[in-house]
Design a protein around this motif. Structure first.
Motif, PDB file in Angstrom:
ATOM      1  N   GLN A  70      43.756   7.382  14.226  1.00  0.00           N
ATOM      2  CA  GLN A  70      42.583   6.690  13.671  1.00  0.00           C
ATOM      3  C   GLN A  70      41.798   5.984  14.773  1.00  0.00           C
ATOM      4  OE1 GLN A  70      43.974   3.933  10.678  1.00  0.00           O
ATOM      5  NE2 GLN A  70      42.696   4.927   9.147  1.00  0.00           N
ATOM      6  N   ILE A  71      42.509   5.279  15.639  1.00  0.00           N
ATOM      7  CA  ILE A  71      41.862   4.548  16.735  1.00  0.00           C
ATOM      8  C   ILE A  71      41.139   5.503  17.667  1.00  0.00           C
ATOM      9  CG2 ILE A  71      42.364   3.209  18.831  1.00  0.00           C
ATOM     10  CD1 ILE A  71      44.473   1.684  17.146  1.00  0.00           C
ATOM     11  N   ASP A  72      41.787   6.609  18.010  1.00  0.00           N
ATOM     12  CA  ASP A  72      41.148   7.596  18.883  1.00  0.00           C
ATOM     13  C   ASP A  72      39.862   8.139  18.264  1.00  0.00           C
ATOM     14  OD1 ASP A  72      43.103   7.287  20.811  1.00  0.00           O
ATOM     15  OD2 ASP A  72      44.213   9.095  20.240  1.00  0.00           O
ATOM     16  N   GLY A  73      39.898   8.395  16.962  1.00  0.00           N
ATOM     17  CA  GLY A  73      38.703   8.879  16.275  1.00  0.00           C
ATOM     18  C   GLY A  73      37.570   7.865  16.308  1.00  0.00           C
ATOM     19  N   THR A  74      37.902   6.600  16.085  1.00  0.00           N
ATOM     20  CA  THR A  74      36.881   5.543  16.127  1.00  0.00           C
ATOM     21  C   THR A  74      36.304   5.417  17.529  1.00  0.00           C
ATOM     22  OG1 THR A  74      38.009   4.355  14.341  1.00  0.00           O
ATOM     23  CG2 THR A  74      36.428   3.106  15.647  1.00  0.00           C
ATOM     24  N   ARG A  75      37.149   5.474  18.539  1.00  0.00           N
ATOM     25  CA  ARG A  75      36.678   5.375  19.923  1.00  0.00           C
ATOM     26  C   ARG A  75      35.752   6.535  20.270  1.00  0.00           C
ATOM     27  NH1 ARG A  75      40.978   3.024  24.002  1.00  0.00           N
ATOM     28  NH2 ARG A  75      39.348   3.909  25.280  1.00  0.00           N
ATOM     29  N   LYS A  76      36.063   7.740  19.786  1.00  0.00           N
ATOM     30  CA  LYS A  76      35.204   8.897  20.039  1.00  0.00           C
ATOM     31  C   LYS A  76      33.845   8.724  19.370  1.00  0.00           C
ATOM     32  CE  LYS A  76      38.834  12.308  20.777  1.00  0.00           C
ATOM     33  NZ  LYS A  76      39.534  13.473  20.232  1.00  0.00           N
ATOM     34  N   ARG A  77      33.843   8.184  18.159  1.00  0.00           N
ATOM     35  CA  ARG A  77      32.576   7.955  17.450  1.00  0.00           C
ATOM     36  C   ARG A  77      31.721   6.932  18.193  1.00  0.00           C
ATOM     37  NH1 ARG A  77      34.347   6.584  11.557  1.00  0.00           N
ATOM     38  NH2 ARG A  77      32.122   6.198  11.301  1.00  0.00           N
ATOM     39  N   ILE A  78      32.350   5.868  18.713  1.00  0.00           N
ATOM     40  CA  ILE A  78      31.618   4.856  19.480  1.00  0.00           C
ATOM     41  C   ILE A  78      31.038   5.483  20.746  1.00  0.00           C
ATOM     42  CG2 ILE A  78      31.869   2.749  20.859  1.00  0.00           C
ATOM     43  CD1 ILE A  78      33.987   1.838  18.742  1.00  0.00           C
ATOM     44  N   ALA A  79      31.831   6.275  21.458  1.00  0.00           N
ATOM     45  CA  ALA A  79      31.358   6.924  22.686  1.00  0.00           C
ATOM     46  C   ALA A  79      30.182   7.858  22.399  1.00  0.00           C
ATOM     47  CB  ALA A  79      32.500   7.683  23.354  1.00  0.00           C
ATOM     48  N   ALA A  80      30.236   8.578  21.288  1.00  0.00           N
ATOM     49  CA  ALA A  80      29.143   9.480  20.925  1.00  0.00           C
ATOM     50  C   ALA A  80      27.860   8.699  20.652  1.00  0.00           C
ATOM     51  CB  ALA A  80      29.527  10.323  19.710  1.00  0.00           C
ATOM     52  N   LEU A  81      27.978   7.573  19.957  1.00  0.00           N
ATOM     53  CA  LEU A  81      26.801   6.741  19.698  1.00  0.00           C
ATOM     54  C   LEU A  81      26.225   6.206  21.004  1.00  0.00           C
ATOM     55  CD1 LEU A  81      27.900   4.674  16.562  1.00  0.00           C
ATOM     56  CD2 LEU A  81      26.143   6.443  16.662  1.00  0.00           C
ATOM     57  N   GLU A  82      27.084   5.769  21.906  1.00  0.00           N
ATOM     58  CA  GLU A  82      26.613   5.230  23.183  1.00  0.00           C
ATOM     59  C   GLU A  82      25.938   6.312  24.022  1.00  0.00           C
ATOM     60  OE1 GLU A  82      30.076   3.198  24.715  1.00  0.00           O
ATOM     61  OE2 GLU A  82      29.690   1.465  23.429  1.00  0.00           O
ATOM     62  N   ARG A  83      26.432   7.556  23.963  1.00  0.00           N
ATOM     63  CA  ARG A  83      25.772   8.654  24.674  1.00  0.00           C
ATOM     64  C   ARG A  83      24.390   8.924  24.077  1.00  0.00           C
ATOM     65  NH1 ARG A  83      30.929  10.771  24.571  1.00  0.00           N
ATOM     66  NH2 ARG A  83      30.449  12.092  22.791  1.00  0.00           N
ATOM     67  N   ARG A  84      24.277   8.856  22.752  1.00  0.00           N
ATOM     68  CA  ARG A  84      22.970   9.067  22.110  1.00  0.00           C
ATOM     69  C   ARG A  84      21.991   7.977  22.509  1.00  0.00           C
ATOM     70  NH1 ARG A  84      23.963   9.849  15.934  1.00  0.00           N
ATOM     71  NH2 ARG A  84      21.690   9.873  15.911  1.00  0.00           N
ATOM     72  N   ILE A  85      22.472   6.729  22.581  1.00  0.00           N
ATOM     73  CA  ILE A  85      21.616   5.623  23.012  1.00  0.00           C
ATOM     74  C   ILE A  85      21.132   5.865  24.439  1.00  0.00           C
ATOM     75  CG2 ILE A  85      21.605   3.162  23.617  1.00  0.00           C
ATOM     76  CD1 ILE A  85      23.551   2.755  21.205  1.00  0.00           C
ATOM     77  N   ASP A  86      22.049   6.251  25.332  1.00  0.00           N
ATOM     78  CA  ASP A  86      21.669   6.537  26.715  1.00  0.00           C
ATOM     79  C   ASP A  86      20.646   7.661  26.792  1.00  0.00           C
ATOM     80  OD1 ASP A  86      23.359   4.556  27.629  1.00  0.00           O
ATOM     81  OD2 ASP A  86      24.925   5.929  28.314  1.00  0.00           O
TER      82      ASP A  86
END
Length: 135
Positions: A70-86
């Motif tokens: 679950q934690i790994d999935g949440t971390r991946k979702r956060i990283a994807a959002l941060e890449r979209r922001i960048d």
């Protein structure tokens, strides 16, 4: 007169584009903040489960493994959002030092590493002299 209207139209379109980018970045940052709050809760739950497991001498790690997924999935979702922001903001991260840079940079302003946006045709070793042989 037509030139004035054309200029006004261009300025208006640029302002609308910037406002849209700002809105999208704001929404992505809100989503990222919510996911980070969720992640903090997941870490607390994991810590409590590990504590109870150790306290009770329980060797069953299935619950811990499920929480880790679950934690790994949440971390991946956060990283994807941060890449979209960048991407929206035209930013990248230096692969060597991790600093945030503009996409158009050819070199990292912190560590000096040559980035992917480098100019094609530049020698890898700029100090090497290409002197034609005398024949």
């Amino acid at each position: 007169m037509t030139e004035i209207f054309e200029t006004i139209r261009e300025i208006t379109e640029a302002a609308i584009k910037k406002a849209d980018e700002g809105y999208r970045v704001s929404m992505l940052k809100l989503s990222s903040a919510a996911l980070k709050k969720l992640l903090a809760g997941q870490y607390r739950e994991l810590g409590a489960a590990v504590y109870l497991m150790c306290k009770n001498g329980n060797e069953d790690t299935e619950e811990i493994a499920a929480m880790t997924v679950q934690i790994d999935g949440t971390r991946k979702r956060i990283a994807a959002l941060e890449r979209r922001i960048d991407d929206i903001m035209g930013l990248m991260h230096c692969p060597q030092c991790g600093r945030t840079l503009k996409l158009k940079n050819a070199y990292c302003s912190h560590c000096g590493r040559r980035l992917a946006a480098e100019v094609e045709g530049v020698n890898e070793n700029e100090n090497e002299m290409n002197i034609p042989s005398a024949e």
